[in-house]
Design a protein around this motif. Structure first.
Motif, short mmCIF file in Angstrom:
data_model
loop_
_atom_site.label_atom_id
_atom_site.label_comp_id
_atom_site.label_asym_id
_atom_site.label_seq_id
_atom_site.Cartn_x
_atom_site.Cartn_y
_atom_site.Cartn_z
N LEU A 1 0.85 -1.18 0.00
CA LEU A 1 0.00 0.00 0.00
C LEU A 1 0.89 1.23 0.00
CD1 LEU A 1 -2.60 -1.12 2.72
CD2 LEU A 1 -2.66 -1.54 0.27
N ASN A 2 0.28 2.39 0.11
CA ASN A 2 1.04 3.63 0.17
C ASN A 2 1.79 3.73 1.50
OD1 ASN A 2 1.96 6.14 -0.62
ND2 ASN A 2 0.18 7.23 0.18
N HIS A 3 3.12 3.58 1.47
CA HIS A 3 4.01 3.61 2.63
C HIS A 3 3.88 2.40 3.55
CE1 HIS A 3 4.82 7.73 1.52
NE2 HIS A 3 3.57 8.09 1.74
N LEU A 4 3.01 1.46 3.22
CA LEU A 4 2.76 0.34 4.11
C LEU A 4 2.86 -0.99 3.37
CD1 LEU A 4 -0.43 1.74 5.91
CD2 LEU A 4 1.89 1.75 6.83
N TYR A 5 3.10 -2.05 4.15
CA TYR A 5 3.03 -3.42 3.64
C TYR A 5 1.91 -4.14 4.38
CZ TYR A 5 7.51 -3.30 1.13
OH TYR A 5 8.52 -3.03 0.26
N VAL A 6 1.22 -5.03 3.64
CA VAL A 6 0.28 -5.95 4.26
C VAL A 6 1.02 -7.26 4.49
CG1 VAL A 6 -1.91 -7.17 4.03
CG2 VAL A 6 -1.68 -4.86 3.12
N VAL A 7 1.14 -7.66 5.77
CA VAL A 7 1.92 -8.85 6.12
C VAL A 7 1.03 -10.08 6.05
CG1 VAL A 7 3.30 -9.96 7.92
CG2 VAL A 7 3.41 -7.48 7.61
N GLU A 8 1.52 -11.09 5.35
CA GLU A 8 0.77 -12.35 5.26
C GLU A 8 1.08 -13.26 6.44
OE1 GLU A 8 -0.54 -15.49 1.78
OE2 GLU A 8 1.34 -14.38 1.56
N ASN A 9 2.35 -13.37 6.81
CA ASN A 9 2.72 -14.15 7.99
C ASN A 9 4.09 -13.72 8.49
OD1 ASN A 9 4.76 -15.80 6.52
ND2 ASN A 9 2.95 -16.64 5.51
N GLY A 10 4.38 -14.07 9.75
CA GLY A 10 5.67 -13.75 10.37
C GLY A 10 5.58 -12.79 11.52
N LEU A 11 4.45 -12.04 11.65
CA LEU A 11 4.28 -11.06 12.73
C LEU A 11 2.88 -11.14 13.30
CD1 LEU A 11 5.99 -7.85 11.24
CD2 LEU A 11 6.90 -9.32 13.04
N ASN A 12 2.72 -10.51 14.49
CA ASN A 12 1.40 -10.31 15.07
C ASN A 12 1.37 -8.94 15.74
OD1 ASN A 12 2.25 -10.57 17.94
ND2 ASN A 12 2.70 -12.68 17.33
#
Length: 373
Positions: free
Chosen positions: A322-333
């Motif tokens: 996204l704009n300045h952001l990432y959508v995380v699929e896995n690896g974080l919470n």
């Protein structure tokens, strides 16, 4: 005795240096800004390079050999359907046309003579002045003359057709492209005289991976709304619809072609223009992190997670950008605390102090900077 004193002094000196080093190490622990992932319903944008084509783009070629006698249009001119574009010198074709019309008149005259002959011989045959075979012969001659009339008519139509081919007209309303041959040029049959495009609507072709194709297909792709980003990064004012998908995947790339249609009443878009298709997808409860927090090592993406003041690297998978952001699929919470700024100066195992900043505040600041720019 002197040796004992010297050893004591050396020991004290080393102890003092060690203490100073420990104090320096503590003072060197730098404070870094950290944040935590958040979940949010949002929209993701995916861009695809698009090949823009007119809904109608036709090459205009001549069907007869000759000299270009007249050019009635100019490059970039808007023309209507049936408008005269070019004229090829037609003297020889006009001569053939007149010759065929004369031959038709002769055939008609011979047919009339034969018809009169049949009428006369019919009367004579009734009175048995001439034989029946003479009458049949006269009828056969009339049929032959009538056949010559039909043949002459056909030759007139052929000559007329060739004569009409010397005048080249527009097949539809559109814009004239480059005109390579000028007045007086000798051209062979089939020479490209120009190209005409109907740009009131355009097609945008773009390639999609098999994975994305299946995702779009499951979500319903027919008549899906898309937007077109122009070469100057402005958005085309008219939205488009995905109309169709190619019948097979490209074996060399593994992609499949989609086609979207866009209105273009202002004729802003031209045939072979460049642009990008923008498709929006709804993301429910997307896990978001700043792009600045992510670094890459050997084609894998990582973040620094702070655990009890010590840095630990975590491998993550990104679903979309996204704009300045990432959508995380896995690896974080959402409980993880990740370094936001200064990751280029850090390594795993470093001890750090942290200043927590909510990601909502970071997003607000980033959006403000984007709007001001």
């Amino acid at each position: 005795m002197k040796k004992i004193v010297l050893l004591v002094v050396t020991f004290v000196s080393i102890s003092m240096v060690s203490c100073l080093q420990k104090k320096d190490e503590k003072s060197k622990i730098i404070t870094y800004k950290v944040t935590a992932p958040i979940t949010k319903d949002t929209l993701s944008k995916i861009e695809y390079v698009a090949d823009i084509q007119s809904v109608q783009n036709v090459e205009i070629r001549n069907k007869v050999k000759g000299y270009v006698e007249k050019i009635y249009v100019d490059e970039g001119q808007m023309v209507h359907s049936g408008q005269l574009l070019f004229k090829i010198n037609n003297k020889s074709f006009w001569h053939d046309y007149l010759k065929s019309k004369a031959a038709l008149k002769t055939a008609h005259a011979e047919s009339k003579i034969a018809a009169l002959e049949v009428k006369n011989i019919r009367n004579l045959a009734k009175n048995k002045i001439v034989s029946q075979s003479e009458f049949e012969k006269a009828e056969a001659t009339l049929e032959s003359m009538n056949a010559k009339v039909e043949q002459a008519k056909s030759e007139v139509e052929i000559a007329k057709m060739y004569l009409s081919l010397t005048e080249i007209k527009s097949p539809f309303e559109g814009i004239i492209h480059r005109i390579p041959f000028k007045r007086g040029s000798l051209i062979d049959e089939g020479t490209l005289l120009t190209t005409i495009s109907n740009n009131k609507e355009v097609f945008a072709y773009f390639n999609v991976s098999e994975k994305e194709y299946l995702e779009y297909k499951n979500g319903g792709i027919k008549n899906r709304i898309v937007r077109l980003l122009l070469a100057n990064n402005e958005t085309h004012p008219y939205v488009g619809k995905i109309e169709t998908i190619d019948g097979e995947f490209d074996k060399s790339t593994g992609n499949i072609a989609f086609r979207a249609r866009f209105d273009n009443p202002d004729l802003l878009l031209k045939h072979s223009s460049s642009g990008k298709i923008v498709i929006q997808n709804k993301l429910n409860k997307a896990l978001l992190i700043p792009q600045k927090s992510v670094f890459e090592i050997q084609d894998k993406l990582f973040v620094y997670v702070v655990e009890k003041g010590v840095l630990k690297t975590k491998n993550i998978t990104i679903k979309s950008r996204l704009n300045h952001l990432y959508v995380v699929e896995n690896g974080l919470n959402t409980k993880d605390k990740i370094i936001y700024e200064g990751i280029q100066n850090l390594k795993e195992g470093d001890r750090v102090n942290s200043e927590f900043i909510p990601l909502t505040k970071i997003i607000s600041e980033l959006n403000s900077k984007s709007n001001s720019n």
